[in-house]
Enzyme design. Structure first.
Site, PDB file in Angstrom:
ATOM      1  N   ASN A   1      41.497  22.168 -16.028  1.00  0.00           N
ATOM      2  CA  ASN A   1      41.474  23.071 -14.876  1.00  0.00           C
ATOM      3  C   ASN A   1      40.444  22.619 -13.853  1.00  0.00           C
ATOM      4  O   ASN A   1      39.433  21.999 -14.202  1.00  0.00           O
ATOM      5  CB  ASN A   1      41.076  24.472 -15.338  1.00  0.00           C
ATOM      6  CG  ASN A   1      42.027  25.035 -16.371  1.00  0.00           C
ATOM      7  OD1 ASN A   1      42.098  24.543 -17.486  1.00  0.00           O
ATOM      8  ND2 ASN A   1      42.784  26.042 -16.000  1.00  0.00           N
TER       9      ASN A   1
ATOM     10  N   CYS B   1      44.524  18.377 -20.750  1.00  0.00           N
ATOM     11  CA  CYS B   1      45.961  18.267 -20.634  1.00  0.00           C
ATOM     12  C   CYS B   1      46.422  17.405 -21.800  1.00  0.00           C
ATOM     13  O   CYS B   1      45.952  16.276 -21.946  1.00  0.00           O
ATOM     14  CB  CYS B   1      46.320  17.625 -19.296  1.00  0.00           C
ATOM     15  SG  CYS B   1      48.088  17.308 -19.142  1.00  0.00           S
TER      16      CYS B   1
ATOM     17  N   ARG C   1      40.045  31.375 -21.707  1.00  0.00           N
ATOM     18  CA  ARG C   1      41.385  31.349 -22.302  1.00  0.00           C
ATOM     19  C   ARG C   1      41.984  29.941 -22.178  1.00  0.00           C
ATOM     20  O   ARG C   1      42.169  29.239 -23.169  1.00  0.00           O
ATOM     21  CB  ARG C   1      42.276  32.396 -21.602  1.00  0.00           C
ATOM     22  CG  ARG C   1      43.558  32.735 -22.344  1.00  0.00           C
ATOM     23  CD  ARG C   1      44.685  31.742 -22.171  1.00  0.00           C
ATOM     24  NE  ARG C   1      45.105  31.569 -20.772  1.00  0.00           N
ATOM     25  CZ  ARG C   1      45.933  30.624 -20.376  1.00  0.00           C
ATOM     26  NH1 ARG C   1      46.430  29.760 -21.248  1.00  0.00           N
ATOM     27  NH2 ARG C   1      46.238  30.488 -19.091  1.00  0.00           N
ATOM     28  N   ASP C   2      42.228  29.483 -20.971  1.00  0.00           N
ATOM     29  CA  ASP C   2      42.922  28.207 -20.771  1.00  0.00           C
ATOM     30  C   ASP C   2      42.057  27.032 -21.216  1.00  0.00           C
ATOM     31  O   ASP C   2      42.567  25.990 -21.637  1.00  0.00           O
ATOM     32  CB  ASP C   2      43.303  28.051 -19.292  1.00  0.00           C
ATOM     33  CG  ASP C   2      44.439  27.052 -19.078  1.00  0.00           C
ATOM     34  OD1 ASP C   2      45.009  26.567 -20.065  1.00  0.00           O
ATOM     35  OD2 ASP C   2      44.760  26.759 -17.910  1.00  0.00           O
TER      36      ASP C   2
ATOM     37  N   HIS D   1      45.115  22.309 -11.871  1.00  0.00           N
ATOM     38  CA  HIS D   1      44.385  21.427 -12.781  1.00  0.00           C
ATOM     39  C   HIS D   1      43.971  20.180 -11.992  1.00  0.00           C
ATOM     40  O   HIS D   1      44.641  19.782 -11.040  1.00  0.00           O
ATOM     41  CB  HIS D   1      45.258  21.051 -13.981  1.00  0.00           C
ATOM     42  CG  HIS D   1      45.359  22.144 -14.997  1.00  0.00           C
ATOM     43  ND1 HIS D   1      45.159  21.947 -16.337  1.00  0.00           N
ATOM     44  CD2 HIS D   1      45.614  23.469 -14.860  1.00  0.00           C
ATOM     45  CE1 HIS D   1      45.311  23.095 -16.993  1.00  0.00           C
ATOM     46  NE2 HIS D   1      45.594  24.043 -16.127  1.00  0.00           N
TER      47      HIS D   1
ATOM     48  N   HIS E   1      46.776  28.280  -9.427  1.00  0.00           N
ATOM     49  CA  HIS E   1      46.086  27.820 -10.638  1.00  0.00           C
ATOM     50  C   HIS E   1      46.284  26.307 -10.726  1.00  0.00           C
ATOM     51  O   HIS E   1      47.363  25.844 -11.072  1.00  0.00           O
ATOM     52  CB  HIS E   1      46.727  28.545 -11.838  1.00  0.00           C
ATOM     53  CG  HIS E   1      46.320  28.046 -13.203  1.00  0.00           C
ATOM     54  ND1 HIS E   1      45.667  28.853 -14.110  1.00  0.00           N
ATOM     55  CD2 HIS E   1      46.496  26.858 -13.828  1.00  0.00           C
ATOM     56  CE1 HIS E   1      45.464  28.172 -15.229  1.00  0.00           C
ATOM     57  NE2 HIS E   1      45.952  26.959 -15.086  1.00  0.00           N
TER      58      HIS E   1
END
Lengths: 312, 312
Positions: free
Chosen positions: B249, B240, B15-16, B209, B207
């Site tokens: 991530n 990002c 997803r991310d 990064h 979570h």
């Protein structure tokens, strides 16, 4: 917790990083990069290596580099010297400190220095004797101190034996090198404690590679153990012959950023340092692994109007 | 120290990570990658997002992905759901858990969700009410919990207010998202302690990064604070929008490697996981930032005869 409030960052990219670059970086460019580093506040730079120019042609200009750099008050220029001949060249070139190394693993030492560990230990004694009356610092370094790519784990006793030998030969600064990125937080704590216990007057430096992504985690383990000296490389320049595409040394800007955010003083101007790393990228013509040089410090803010956000 | 001995790793790369990929990855490939992840022992996967297919065309096949994956006993498939419509689609598609998020920063929330934080908080209440009698889990998530790319530092009170709202709406799991890699060890410790103090029954997930290279350092800060749940991305996939070329991530393989080396159980087979990351690289046709996938675990040894060593 005996976390230091001040840390010495030793830049090794000009040696440990550049030595792997196939295309010769001209001497003037090397000097300009090093001058940029001292401008940014770095005060200890491993500038080059007095190895055989045939083995490492990239560093064949070692004496010219040392002769050309600005040397501001308080700065210290180290050079790697693998043998007595290299030590003599380093002395002639006016190095502040020679770095003499041996590997904790027999097979790595043979591969790297072409001799058994016992002969390297004899060399160390001879070098120490040779520089006894010369005004030059000496630093010991143990390669593969946290593991060997051929043998795997190294025995703590092997590291202690080498550290003891350096100590007996009069060395009072010692770098523990994580040559191929095998250090872990537990190994760092264990190894630092063992050497500290045996030689409380030995000043330790930790040299980590980010080969497996946990280089800065190992720095934090070192800080927790009270170690206040770390070696790193501009932009994360460097690599590992055993891990194609993986990162090399931990990145100096990322290290300085972390230390800043932990409230630990380094005396280094991160913005200026990032500019030198960008210059190194331009010189080499490729992106380096450093992250902070791409993202900037955390409070470098962005314009709301121009921004695109991913959802989530 | 209340370091956990077991940690839940939540894979969010599908997803991310994928949401930022411009070229559509076909549904069968997504399913095969997710099946590879459950084969490797991952038991909690954020599989997709029920956002508008126009906003994120890459995830337009959300329902088909959920319908196609194997769901072994004990597995849990989360999906992002930005609004009530997304929640309804997620319920219809048989998701195990919806992830509902709001940003700690007003400007980021407006940019990302196109509404002020107050309206997002109302949405959260409405969503909680809507799923009250549906057999589906719900997870809150706070984006920019450690800093905002437009506003800089976020006030702890802003995070506490949102966490309190989630708690009052019946949420008992909460992800603190470091959306643009601005977390530091001190911020992690402070934020976790504040939410824990106010809501001891709220289970926290972190979570991070790796935008500034210290993602895994922040994990260690979380572990030291006793947090036992982390979100990461296969191969470090992601990015990002504010840091071109920087990592996204934290990388799942590097995280699992670190946890293994710290003696913390994850239930994940690192070798199998590395194979799935390699498959993801092949699908996308480029190298991903993960390090362990390039170097292998630390005791994957090399042949002495074939090796070339750099001197030093």
């Amino acid at each position: 917790m005996n976390m230091p409030d001040k840390v010495e960052v030793i830049e090794v990219g000009m040696r440990d990083g550049l030595q792997m670059e196939p295309d010769f970086v001209d001497t003037g460019t090397k000097i300009a990069l090093i001058d940029g580093l001292t401008d940014a506040g770095l005060r200890h730079i491993e500038a080059t290596s007095f190895v055989s120019p045939r083995a490492v042609p990239q560093l064949a200009d070692a004496a010219d580099v040392l002769a050309g750099v600005r040397r501001p008050a308080g700065s210290r220029f180290s050079v790697l010297a693998p043998n007595l001949k290299g030590v003599e060249r380093a002395i002639d070139a006016g190095a502040d400190e020679i770095v003499v190394f041996v590997s904790a693993s027999e097979s790595h030492n043979r591969k790297n220095l072409n001799r058994p560990i016992d002969r390297s230990l004899d060399d160390i004694s001879n070098i120490a004797e040779h520089v006894r009356h010369v005004g030059i610092g000496k630093r010991g370094a143990i390669a593969c101190a946290f593991g060997c790519p051929f043998e795997g784990d190294v025995e703590l006793s092997a590291i202690q034996r080498i550290a003891g030998h350096f100590h007996a030969a009069g060395f009072r600064t010692l770098t523990l090198g994580d040559t191929t990125g095998m250090a872990t937080p537990a190994l760092v704590a264990r190894t630092v404690a063992a050497i500290r216990g045996a030689h409380p007057d030995m000043k330790l430096t930790l040299h980590f590679h980010n080969t497996r992504g946990i280089g800065l985690v190992n720095v934090v383990a070192g800080l927790n153990a009270g170690v206040d000296s770390y070696e790193s490389s501009l932009g994360g320049l460097g690599g590992c012959p055993f891990a194609p595409g993986a990162s090399g040394n931990i990145c100096t800007e990322d290290l300085v950023y972390l230390l800043n955010e932990m409230g630990i003083e380094t005396g280094i101007d991160l913005d200026k340092l990032i500019q030198v790393a960008a210059r190194m990228e331009a010189v080499l013509g490729r992106r380096l692994p450093g992250q902070v040089m791409k993202a900037g410090p955390r409070l470098r803010l962005h314009e709301y109007e121009d921004a695109a956000c991913a959802t989530g």
